[in-house]
Design an enzyme around this catalytic site. Sequence first.
Site, short mmCIF file in Angstrom:
data_model
loop_
_atom_site.label_atom_id
_atom_site.label_comp_id
_atom_site.label_asym_id
_atom_site.label_seq_id
_atom_site.Cartn_x
_atom_site.Cartn_y
_atom_site.Cartn_z
N HIS A 133 0.86 -1.19 0.00
CA HIS A 133 0.00 0.00 0.00
C HIS A 133 0.90 1.24 0.00
O HIS A 133 1.87 1.30 0.72
CB HIS A 133 -0.88 -0.02 1.26
CG HIS A 133 -1.92 1.05 1.28
ND1 HIS A 133 -1.65 2.37 1.57
CD2 HIS A 133 -3.26 1.00 1.03
CE1 HIS A 133 -2.77 3.07 1.50
NE2 HIS A 133 -3.76 2.27 1.18
N CYS A 178 -3.96 2.62 -4.50
CA CYS A 178 -4.84 3.45 -3.67
C CYS A 178 -4.89 4.82 -4.34
O CYS A 178 -3.92 5.58 -4.29
CB CYS A 178 -4.32 3.55 -2.24
SG CYS A 178 -5.35 4.63 -1.25
N HIS A 183 -7.97 0.35 -4.15
CA HIS A 183 -8.64 1.20 -3.15
C HIS A 183 -9.11 2.42 -3.92
O HIS A 183 -8.29 3.23 -4.34
CB HIS A 183 -7.65 1.69 -2.10
CG HIS A 183 -7.31 0.67 -1.06
ND1 HIS A 183 -6.52 0.96 0.02
CD2 HIS A 183 -7.67 -0.63 -0.92
CE1 HIS A 183 -6.40 -0.12 0.78
NE2 HIS A 183 -7.07 -1.09 0.23
N ASP A 193 -12.84 2.89 -0.93
CA ASP A 193 -12.00 3.24 0.21
C ASP A 193 -12.57 4.47 0.88
O ASP A 193 -12.86 5.46 0.23
CB ASP A 193 -10.57 3.49 -0.27
CG ASP A 193 -9.59 3.48 0.87
OD1 ASP A 193 -9.96 3.04 1.98
OD2 ASP A 193 -8.44 3.90 0.66
N HIS A 194 -12.73 4.40 2.14
CA HIS A 194 -13.29 5.49 2.95
C HIS A 194 -14.65 5.92 2.39
O HIS A 194 -14.97 5.67 1.24
CB HIS A 194 -12.36 6.71 3.02
CG HIS A 194 -11.00 6.36 3.55
ND1 HIS A 194 -9.99 7.28 3.65
CD2 HIS A 194 -10.49 5.20 4.02
CE1 HIS A 194 -8.92 6.69 4.14
NE2 HIS A 194 -9.20 5.42 4.37
N TYR A 226 -14.65 4.71 7.78
CA TYR A 226 -15.21 3.38 7.53
C TYR A 226 -16.68 3.25 7.94
O TYR A 226 -17.07 2.34 8.66
CB TYR A 226 -14.31 2.31 8.18
CG TYR A 226 -13.01 2.21 7.43
CD1 TYR A 226 -12.93 1.47 6.26
CD2 TYR A 226 -11.88 2.93 7.82
CE1 TYR A 226 -11.76 1.41 5.53
CE2 TYR A 226 -10.71 2.88 7.09
CZ TYR A 226 -10.66 2.11 5.95
OH TYR A 226 -9.50 2.06 5.21
C1 DNO Z 1 -6.48 3.58 5.46
C2 DNO Z 1 -5.94 2.37 4.84
C3 DNO Z 1 -4.53 2.06 5.28
C4 DNO Z 1 -4.14 0.67 4.83
C5 DNO Z 1 -2.79 0.22 5.28
C6 DNO Z 1 -2.40 -1.03 4.56
O1 DNO Z 1 -7.65 3.77 5.49
O2 DNO Z 1 -6.04 2.41 3.47
O3 DNO Z 1 -4.46 2.15 6.65
O4 DNO Z 1 -5.03 -0.26 5.35
O5 DNO Z 1 -1.84 1.18 5.10
O6 DNO Z 1 -1.33 -1.63 5.19
#
Ligand code: DNO
Length: 398
Positions: free
Chosen positions: A235, A273, A300, A353-354, A371
Amino acid sequence: MAFEETWRWFGPNDPITLKEVKQTGATGVVTALHQIPVGEIWTVDEISKRKMLIESEGLKWSVVESLPVHEDIKKRKGNYKKYIDNYKISLQNLGKCGIDTVCYNFMPVLDWSRTDLETIYEDGSITSKFEIKAFAAFDLFILKRKNAEKDYTETQIKEAKDYFEKLNDFEKEKLTNTILFALPGSWEKYSLEQFKVLLNDYADITDNELRNNLIEFLKEIIPVAEESNIFMVIHPDDPPRSLLGLPRIVSTKNDVEKILNAVDSFSNGLTLCTGSFGAGLNNNVIDIANTFASRINFLHLRNVRKNPNGDFMESDHLYGDVDLYQVMKILLLEQKRRIEAGRKDIRMPMRPDHGRLMIPDQHKKGIYPGYSLFGRMRALAELRGLELGIINSLELKT
Ligand code: DNO
């Protein structure tokens, strides 16, 4: 074809239930054994229990996020050999249980960082932001890190000072707590004293050393991942820049190139991401997606709006600085290529993501920042529609 739709779930303590996850339309769950301390072995027994729990709701454990890397491995000091051995065993155990995608990061001390986790968005929902002046105010005037002023311009220092002088004690504490908020999946946070010790341990570690430590780690674990049929997906740094003098090595296209080339294997891949890379002023996410498409095994999808200073706020998924239409198109075409080439990594798990904290979630306790149920469900629905549009217009339907 289509991406596998997944949902990050923090385990039985997550206020969002698997039954709710199921109704978002996601079929895959992204989770970790958060109860196991970093560095310890994930046993077949513990993995199977979690897997069964997920499957009992008709879902599938699609991705591990994260199998965290112990700080000793990042520093290559102390007990790092033992922790690497443990990491390999955990990977073998995950492989035995049929879990084939593992997300991790190599960010020292801090995982994702924001200066405000309760920013009011234009529609009244809650989002997060990162502002340099607030971060610098913490660094210079709360943490009082030695030589911190060398990391900021004169204007940034002045803005940080003005900002800091206007904060009351409550606001100072809130800013500190936000920055010291440890890892997603836990409500723990470091104390200022603990944090200073952790930072100090990295004082002599340069970007190049950290990168070498990552490469040494990869040389050991990737062969094990290959044998266990696991795709490791690193990531990126969030935000993609050095913070508090810490080394950071997964922030740019160039960084990723070095990591993927160091161990040239499909098991050594990337989590794309879009929000993390997208927060970098010089990052072109479309170019990153295009360049590394064949090595991306986890998506992500989220968006940010940034300004030329490098401040950013998490925005609507489809309306932000990153063109998610282009990103999804690139990766759907990649999926087609993989199917045609007979590759086995064709699932391409994607998670919204989020998501913002919307009214129906605001009364719920224990929702981790970013989340939420409704915010992410809205994002997933938007992304799903966009994806279907791309699939149909490119006649990718199978
Ligand atoms: C945040 C996430 C990160 C991710 C880590 C993976 O929301 O995208 O915390 O889980 O960095 O190791």
